[in-house]
Scaffold this motif. Structure first.
Motif, PDB file in Angstrom:
ATOM      1  N   GLY A  78       0.781  -1.219   0.023  1.00 47.80           N
ATOM      2  CA  GLY A  78      -0.129   0.168   0.071  1.00 47.80           C
ATOM      3  C   GLY A  78       0.924   1.438   0.071  1.00 47.80           C
ATOM      4  O   GLY A  78       2.098   1.368  -0.464  1.00 47.80           O
ATOM      5  N   ILE A  79       0.310   2.232   0.418  1.00 44.10           N
ATOM      6  CA  ILE A  79       1.040   3.569   0.613  1.00 44.10           C
ATOM      7  C   ILE A  79       0.750   4.097   2.174  1.00 44.10           C
ATOM      8  O   ILE A  79      -0.074   3.841   2.616  1.00 44.10           O
ATOM      9  N   ALA A  80       1.645   5.241   2.374  1.00 43.62           N
ATOM     10  CA  ALA A  80       1.693   5.650   3.795  1.00 43.62           C
ATOM     11  C   ALA A  80       2.041   7.187   3.430  1.00 43.62           C
ATOM     12  O   ALA A  80       2.533   7.662   2.402  1.00 43.62           O
ATOM     13  N   GLY A  81       1.623   8.070   4.347  1.00 45.81           N
ATOM     14  CA  GLY A  81       1.805   9.443   4.257  1.00 45.81           C
ATOM     15  C   GLY A  81       1.560  10.292   5.661  1.00 45.81           C
ATOM     16  O   GLY A  81       1.203   9.610   6.691  1.00 45.81           O
ATOM     17  N   TYR A  82       1.967  11.448   5.740  1.00 46.49           N
ATOM     18  CA  TYR A  82       1.940  12.278   6.842  1.00 46.49           C
ATOM     19  C   TYR A  82       1.515  13.781   6.420  1.00 46.49           C
ATOM     20  O   TYR A  82       1.799  14.192   5.284  1.00 46.49           O
ATOM     21  N   TYR A  83       1.028  14.409   7.502  1.00 44.03           N
ATOM     22  CA  TYR A  83       0.735  15.955   7.347  1.00 44.03           C
ATOM     23  C   TYR A  83       1.244  16.553   8.800  1.00 44.03           C
ATOM     24  O   TYR A  83       0.976  15.920   9.871  1.00 44.03           O
TER      25      TYR A  83
END
Length: 338
Positions: free
Chosen positions: A249-254
């Protein structure tokens, strides 16, 4: 299992022509207690009770370059342009105990971790004075050292495909911080972070989505007389199980600083940092012998947008070893007697 390793420790002051200037980076040197991307897939899913061990290799690469205007004591404007390159390689070592006793209807766990690592910093700065004259200089530092000791307490709840999490984390300064060095893996101040999260996990469809948000309060760095503002952060991940033991999958942040930096050392004012990042991930469930199971996760992040922070990319390799979940108790067949 999560780890808290501070981004490359960079506090730069270039003293030229009788006054000091520094890059326009939010937080102390453009870094923060919270390292975006710490929480990933399965963040809120309860674990098997007992002891667990995790090791996380993290590679960070930061770059920054930009202009900052200033005014001399005589009221004449000038400008400074600074270029920064930094990298860090750390190996997080952590241990977690998950209690078998319910707490507030949920599952309680406590984690301690720290990490040795190497950090390298290079800086090039050019000052343009009020008459157009320029002065250039540079500095570099490389150091193998130790991070602070980090602690984290969590409570997790499960209702079928829905999982909830609350956490509290912070650091215990290790004493390895050196305000005279450009390269630091420790902070020089304590900080506290708290937040909550959610994971959707459907074993039938293989769909998984996790999101965790929190706030960080930073205490004052007495050596620099600098206090970072309050930070808000949001980590998320989405994946699909392509088999019982593999998900991709994918992962991210803010990340967003929501209050100003302060203190006598905050000479550039209350610059607030922001970063948005995303990247791919893959995870493997690894059956082990004697009632244990392993988990390997590999993911990477690249900043899409930053403000008053170094632009970075990072690679994470996590391996954890824990007790396997107990199989459901076998039910005895009902024997009817007539």
């Amino acid at each position: 299992m999560t780890g808290h390793i501070r981004k490359v420790g960079l506090t730069i002051a270039v003293a030229l022509t009788g006054f000091a200037v520094s890059p326009a980076l939010a937080d102390s040197g453009g870094v923060s207690f919270w390292l975006p991307g710490i929480f990933g897939s399965l963040a809120a899913v309860p674990a098997a009770p007992g002891w667990a061990y995790s090791t996380i290799y993290i590679h960070l690469n930061d770059k920054a370059g930009g202009g900052q205007n200033f005014v001399t004591s005589g009221g004449i404007p000038g400008s400074v342009t600074a270029g920064l390159n930094a990298h860090a390689d750390v190996l997080v070592q952590g241990i977690t105990y998950t209690s078998p006793m319910p707490v507030l209807g949920g599952q309680a766990a406590f984690t301690l971790l720290t990490a040795p690592g190497n950090i390298g910093v290079g800086i090039d700065a050019t000052l343009t004075g009020p008459r157009g004259n320029t002065i250039s200089g540079g500095a570099s530092d490389n150091r193998t050292t130790l991070t602070d000791v980090f602690y984290q307490g969590t409570l997790k709840w499960n209702q079928g495909v829905h999982n909830e999490l609350v956490y509290l984390t912070g650091n215990i300064p290790s004493g390895t911080y050196d305000s005279s060095r450009l390269a630091n893996l420790s902070f020089g101040f304590p900080a506290i972070d708290a937040g909550a999260g959610y994971t959707y996990l459907d074993p039938k469809s293989g769909h998984e989505f996790s999101i965790v948000g929190g706030l960080t309060y930073n205490f004052t760095n007495s050596a620099l007389r600098y206090q970072n503002g309050i930070d808000f952060h949001l980590d998320w991940a989405a994946s699909q199980f392509v088999s019982k033991t593999v998900h991709v999958g994918i992962a991210g942040y803010y990340f967003q600083q929501i209050t100003d930096d302060s203190g006598p050392g905050a000479r550039l004012g209350g610059f607030r940092g922001m970063s948005v990042g995303i990247g791919p991930q893959i995870g493997f469930m690894i059956p082990m012998s004697e009632g244990y199971q392993g988990y390997l996760n590999i993911r990477g992040y690249k900043d899409l947008e930053v403000e008053n922070r170094p632009s970075s990319w990072s690679t994470w390799v996590t391996f954890s070893l824990s007790q396997a979940a107990s199989p459901p108790a076998a039910t005895k067949p009902i024997v009817r007697k007539y």
